[in-house]
Scaffold this active site. Structure first.
Site, PDB file in Angstrom:
ATOM      1  N   CYS A  56      34.152  46.965  40.760  1.00 47.33           N
ATOM      2  CA  CYS A  56      33.672  48.091  41.853  1.00 47.33           C
ATOM      3  C   CYS A  56      32.404  48.035  42.023  1.00 47.33           C
ATOM      4  O   CYS A  56      31.563  47.001  41.552  1.00 47.33           O
ATOM      5  CB  CYS A  56      33.497  49.591  40.957  1.00 47.33           C
ATOM      6  SG  CYS A  56      35.367  49.916  40.572  1.00 47.33           S
TER       7      CYS A  56
ATOM      8  N   GLY B  67      35.384  46.261  46.266  1.00 50.86           N
ATOM      9  CA  GLY B  67      36.509  47.162  46.005  1.00 50.86           C
ATOM     10  C   GLY B  67      36.921  47.673  47.640  1.00 50.86           C
ATOM     11  O   GLY B  67      36.011  48.390  48.081  1.00 50.86           O
TER      12      GLY B  67
ATOM     13  N   ASN C 161      30.823  50.968  37.084  1.00 49.19           N
ATOM     14  CA  ASN C 161      31.512  49.693  37.258  1.00 49.19           C
ATOM     15  C   ASN C 161      31.901  49.074  36.028  1.00 49.19           C
ATOM     16  O   ASN C 161      30.817  48.931  35.061  1.00 49.19           O
ATOM     17  CB  ASN C 161      30.621  48.822  38.037  1.00 49.19           C
ATOM     18  CG  ASN C 161      31.387  47.281  38.096  1.00 49.19           C
ATOM     19  OD1 ASN C 161      30.639  46.532  38.292  1.00 49.19           O
ATOM     20  ND2 ASN C 161      32.886  47.183  37.959  1.00 49.19           N
ATOM     21  N   GLY C 162      33.250  49.013  35.350  1.00 41.11           N
ATOM     22  CA  GLY C 162      33.480  48.581  34.217  1.00 41.11           C
ATOM     23  C   GLY C 162      34.764  49.089  33.696  1.00 41.11           C
ATOM     24  O   GLY C 162      35.403  49.619  34.461  1.00 41.11           O
TER      25      GLY C 162
ATOM     26  N   TYR D  46      34.329  33.906  41.277  1.00 37.01           N
ATOM     27  CA  TYR D  46      35.125  34.677  42.370  1.00 37.01           C
ATOM     28  C   TYR D  46      34.616  35.825  42.985  1.00 37.01           C
ATOM     29  O   TYR D  46      34.550  35.950  44.136  1.00 37.01           O
ATOM     30  CB  TYR D  46      36.582  34.835  41.811  1.00 37.01           C
ATOM     31  CG  TYR D  46      37.428  35.670  42.927  1.00 37.01           C
ATOM     32  CD1 TYR D  46      38.309  34.954  43.847  1.00 37.01           C
ATOM     33  CD2 TYR D  46      37.706  37.032  42.492  1.00 37.01           C
ATOM     34  CE1 TYR D  46      38.982  35.397  44.559  1.00 37.01           C
ATOM     35  CE2 TYR D  46      38.422  37.678  43.418  1.00 37.01           C
ATOM     36  CZ  TYR D  46      39.371  36.741  44.460  1.00 37.01           C
ATOM     37  OH  TYR D  46      39.950  37.663  45.394  1.00 37.01           O
TER      38      TYR D  46
ATOM     39  N   THR E 261      36.371  31.783  48.855  1.00 32.95           N
ATOM     40  CA  THR E 261      35.323  31.776  47.823  1.00 32.95           C
ATOM     41  C   THR E 261      35.077  30.202  47.026  1.00 32.95           C
ATOM     42  O   THR E 261      34.139  29.976  46.730  1.00 32.95           O
ATOM     43  CB  THR E 261      35.991  32.581  46.434  1.00 32.95           C
ATOM     44  OG1 THR E 261      36.545  33.507  47.075  1.00 32.95           O
ATOM     45  CG2 THR E 261      34.823  32.973  45.655  1.00 32.95           C
TER      46      THR E 261
ATOM     47  N   ASP F 150      40.307  25.089  44.810  1.00 28.28           N
ATOM     48  CA  ASP F 150      40.562  26.732  44.684  1.00 28.28           C
ATOM     49  C   ASP F 150      39.676  27.396  43.788  1.00 28.28           C
ATOM     50  O   ASP F 150      39.161  26.463  42.745  1.00 28.28           O
ATOM     51  CB  ASP F 150      42.208  26.975  44.375  1.00 28.28           C
ATOM     52  CG  ASP F 150      42.253  28.382  45.170  1.00 28.28           C
ATOM     53  OD1 ASP F 150      41.158  29.084  45.542  1.00 28.28           O
ATOM     54  OD2 ASP F 150      43.554  28.749  45.250  1.00 28.28           O
ATOM     55  N   ASP F 151      39.394  28.408  43.847  1.00 26.10           N
ATOM     56  CA  ASP F 151      38.419  29.084  42.746  1.00 26.10           C
ATOM     57  C   ASP F 151      39.206  29.336  41.524  1.00 26.10           C
ATOM     58  O   ASP F 151      38.670  29.094  40.519  1.00 26.10           O
ATOM     59  CB  ASP F 151      37.848  30.442  43.430  1.00 26.10           C
ATOM     60  CG  ASP F 151      38.785  31.485  43.799  1.00 26.10           C
ATOM     61  OD1 ASP F 151      39.617  31.704  43.266  1.00 26.10           O
ATOM     62  OD2 ASP F 151      38.880  31.583  44.906  1.00 26.10           O
TER      63      ASP F 151
END
Ligand code: SF4
Length: 497
Positions: free
Chosen positions: A2, A28, A100-101, A259, A305, A367-368
Site C-alpha cells: 500500500c 495500490g 502499510n504491511g 519491483y 520495471t 524481466d524483473d
C-alpha cells in the site's frame, strides 16, 4: 503493498495529500482515502483509482492542515468500502490511522481482541487490529500516566503494539488536537521516508510517506527516515519528538527494489534506480561466466520495471538495448490484477511486440521476476511469434519460492512456479534457449553496494524461506495461506456482486 502519506503543514493539507496519493498510485489501485482535521474530522474514501475517488466537491470539504492518506493494495482483508483506509476511532481523542504491511499473528490477535477484550471487529483488516491496540493503550496511558508528557503516553501505546504484534507495519496516524504519530516495525520491513519543507516565514512543514516520489513536486527535501522500531511524534507546535523503542536487525523488503517502488525513489537511503542498474551489471557478469558463447543481438526489457536492469545489462554486454515490447501505459500492472483470467488476457492488451526489432534476431528478454510463470511464458511466445531466432530469458530477481507474509500479495506456495519446478523445468516450460536467474547474493549486493544506509541484511524470505520475524513455520504458512485464500474468494465474490 500500500502507499501511505501523512502531512503536518502550516497550510491546508488535503490537496498535497491528493497529489501524494497520485505519486503513490503504483503501490495500490484498489481503493484510496484521505482523512484531515481542523476542529472536526473530515473523511473521504472510496474504491478505485485516486483520480476517480476525489473531485473538487469532496476535496473542498477536507479541511485542515494535518492529514493522512492511503492507497490500497489488498493483501489482507475483504473488499468493500468498510475495508478502505485510513481507519478511524473516536476514543481516545479521535484517531485516524493508515498502515502499510501485514500482521503475521492476525488470527491470534483477532481472537484475543474479540474474545478477551470484548471488542467488535467490523472488518477482516489487520489495520483495525493495529488501531485497536494503539488506541486502547493510548487510552490506558491517558488514564494512568496523566502526570507524564503526551509523547511518553504515545511511546507506551506504540511499545504495546510492538509487544503484541508480529509482522510488518509502517503506520501514520493523526490524533485530533494532538498532532501526527508515525511508527515502523522493529525490522523496518516496509518503507517509511521523512521530508521537510522550510516556509518563507521560517516555519517547517513535515511529510512522511512510503516513498519519496512526491517530495520534489511538493517542495519537500528528504529528511531523516523513520528507523526500525522508532516512533516519531509531531505535536501541534510542530516540535518533533522521536524515540527508537525497539531494534532488531534492519531487514527491509528487497522486493521493493526489484519491483514495487518507483525508480526515482530513495528507499532507506538507497536509490532504487541505481540498485536496478547494479542488478543489470551483476546479471551481465553472471551471463558472461555461464554462457560465454551466447551473445544476443538485442536486449529487450519486459516493460517497464525491468527497463533499468536491461539497460545496464545491455551496456555491460556491449549489445544494443531495444524497446522491442511496447507497453500500453493505460492498463494496470498484471501482477496486481485479481484472478488469473484477467491476468492472462491483459498481457496481449498490455504489450505489443515490435516485429522490426525482433525478427531474425537472438533476443535477450530481461524481466524483473518470474512469479507464476504465465506472464513470462506469454511474453516469450509473443516474441517467438514475431520471428526471433533464439530467446534468452534473464531475471533480475532470484526464483520466488515462498509466499510473502509481510505485505506483498504473492500467490500461494503451490502457485509459485519456482517452488515446484527446477530451473531446467522452468526453462522448458517457458520455451527459451537459455534462462538466467540472479543469485540472491548478487541481488543483495546490488541493493546494498552504495548509499548511506544501515541495512543489516534485506528480507529475502520469499527467495530463501527464512522469515525475519522467525515465527513462520510450515503450519503458520498453511494457516496464512488459508486466510489469504478466504480473503481472495471474498474479494472475487464482491467483484461479481
Ligand atoms: Fe519483501 Fe519477499 Fe520479504 Fe515479502 S518476503 S517482505 S516480498 S522480501
Amino acid at each position: 503493498m500500500c502507499g501511505i502519506v501523512g502531512i503536518k503543514s502550516h497550510s491546508p493539507a488535503a490537496n498535497e495529500i491528493y497529489d501524494s496519493l497520485i505519486h503513490l498510485q503504483h503501490r495500490g489501485q484498489d481503493a484510496a482515502g484521505i482523512v484531515t482535521y481542523n476542529h472536526r474530522v473530515h473523511i473521504k474514501k472510496g474504491l478505485g483509482l485516486v483520480r476517480d475517488i476525489f473531485d473538487a466537491n469532496n476535496m473542498v470539504r477536507l479541511e485542515g492542515n494535518t492529514g493522512i492518506g492511503h492507497t490500497r493494495y489488498p493483501t489482507h482483508g475483504g473488499y468493500g468500502d468498510g475495508e478502505v483506509q485510513p481507519f478511524w476511532t473516536d476514543v481516545p481523542y479521535g484517531i485516524a490511522l493508515a498502515h502499510n504491511g501485514n500482521l503475521v499473528n492476525y488470527k491470534e490477535l483477532a481472537h484475543e481482541i474479540s474474545m478477551e477484550d470484548k471488542r467488535y471487529l467490523n472488518t477482516h483488516s489487520d489495520t483495525e487490529i493495529l488501531l485497536h491496540i494503539f488506541a486502547d493503550n493510548l487510552n490506558k496511558a491517558r488514564k494512568t500516566m496523566d502526570d507524564t508528557d503526551f509523547f511518553d503516553q504515545v511511546c507506551y501505546a506504540v511499545k504495546k503494539v510492538q509487544q503484541r504484534t508480529s509482522g510488518s507495519y509502517s503506520v501514520i496516524a493523526s490524533i485530533v488536537g494532538k498532532g501526527m504519530v508515525i511508527f515502523r516495525d522493529p525490522h523496518g520491513i516496509r518503507p517509511l521516508a521523512g521530508g521537510q519543507r522550510k516556509n518563507d516565514d521560517g516555519t517547517t512543514d513535515f511529510i512522511f510517506s512510503s516513498e519519496t516520489t512526491m517530495f520534489y513536486a511538493l517542495g519537500y527535501e528528504p529528511a531523516e527516515n523513520v528507523k526500525p522500531g522508532e516512533v516519531v511524534y509531531i505535536d501541534e507546535d510542530f516540535t518533533v519528538h522521536r524515540r527508537q523503542l525497539a531494534k532488531k536487525d534492519f531487514t527491509p523488503c528487497i522486493f521493493e527494489y526489484v519491483y514495487f517502488s518507483r525508480p526515482d525513489t530513495m528507499m532507506n537511503h538507497v536509490s532504487v534506480y541505481r540498485s536496478r542498474l547494479r542488478m543489470g551489471q551483476n546479471l551481465a557478469e553472471a551471463w558472461k561466466t555461464i554462457y560465454p558463447d551466447k551473445k544476443p543481438d538485442i536486449v529487450i526489457p519486459a516493460p517497464s520495471t525491468a527497463n533499468t536492469a536491461a539497460l545496464s545489462m545491455a551496456h555491460a554486454l556491449g549489445v544494443r538495448y531495444s524497446e522491442g515490447l511496447y507497453k500500453n501505459p493505460f492498463i494496470g500492472r498484471t501482477f496486481i490484477m485479481p484472478g488469473q483470467t484477467e491476468r492472462e488476457k491483459s498481457v496481449k492488451y498490455k504489450m505489443v511486440p515490435q516485429a522490426i526489432e525482433i525478427r531474425n534476431k537472438k533476443v535477450m528478454i530481461v524481466d524483473d521476476s518470474i512469479v507464476r510463470g504465465n506472464t513470462s511464458r506469454q511474453i516469450v511466445k509473443m516474441v517467438k511469434d514475431f520471428g526471433a531466432n533464439e530467446i534468452y530469458f534473464v531475471v533480475a530477481c532470484p526464483p520466488v519460492k515462498y509466499p510473502c507474509f509481510y505485505g506483498v500479495d504473492m500467490p500461494t506456495k503451490s502457485e509459485l512456479i519456482a517452488s515446484r519446478s527446477s530451473e531446467e523445468e522452468i526453462q522448458k516450460y517457458m520455451g527459451v534457449d537459455a534462462l538466467l536467474y540472479q543469485k540472491i547474493d548478487d541481488l543483495v549486493e546490488a541493493v546494498t553496494r552504495k548509499g548511506d544506509h544501515n541495512i543489516d541484511h534485506p528480507c529475502v524470505a520469499c527467495l530463501n524461506g527464512e522469515y525475519v520475524t522467525k515465527d513462520v513455520d510450515e503450519q503458520k504458512m498453511q494457516e496464512m495461506e488459508q486466510l489469504r485464500n478466504a480473503d481472495r474468494n471474498e474479494r472475487t465474490l464482491s467483484i461479481f456482486r
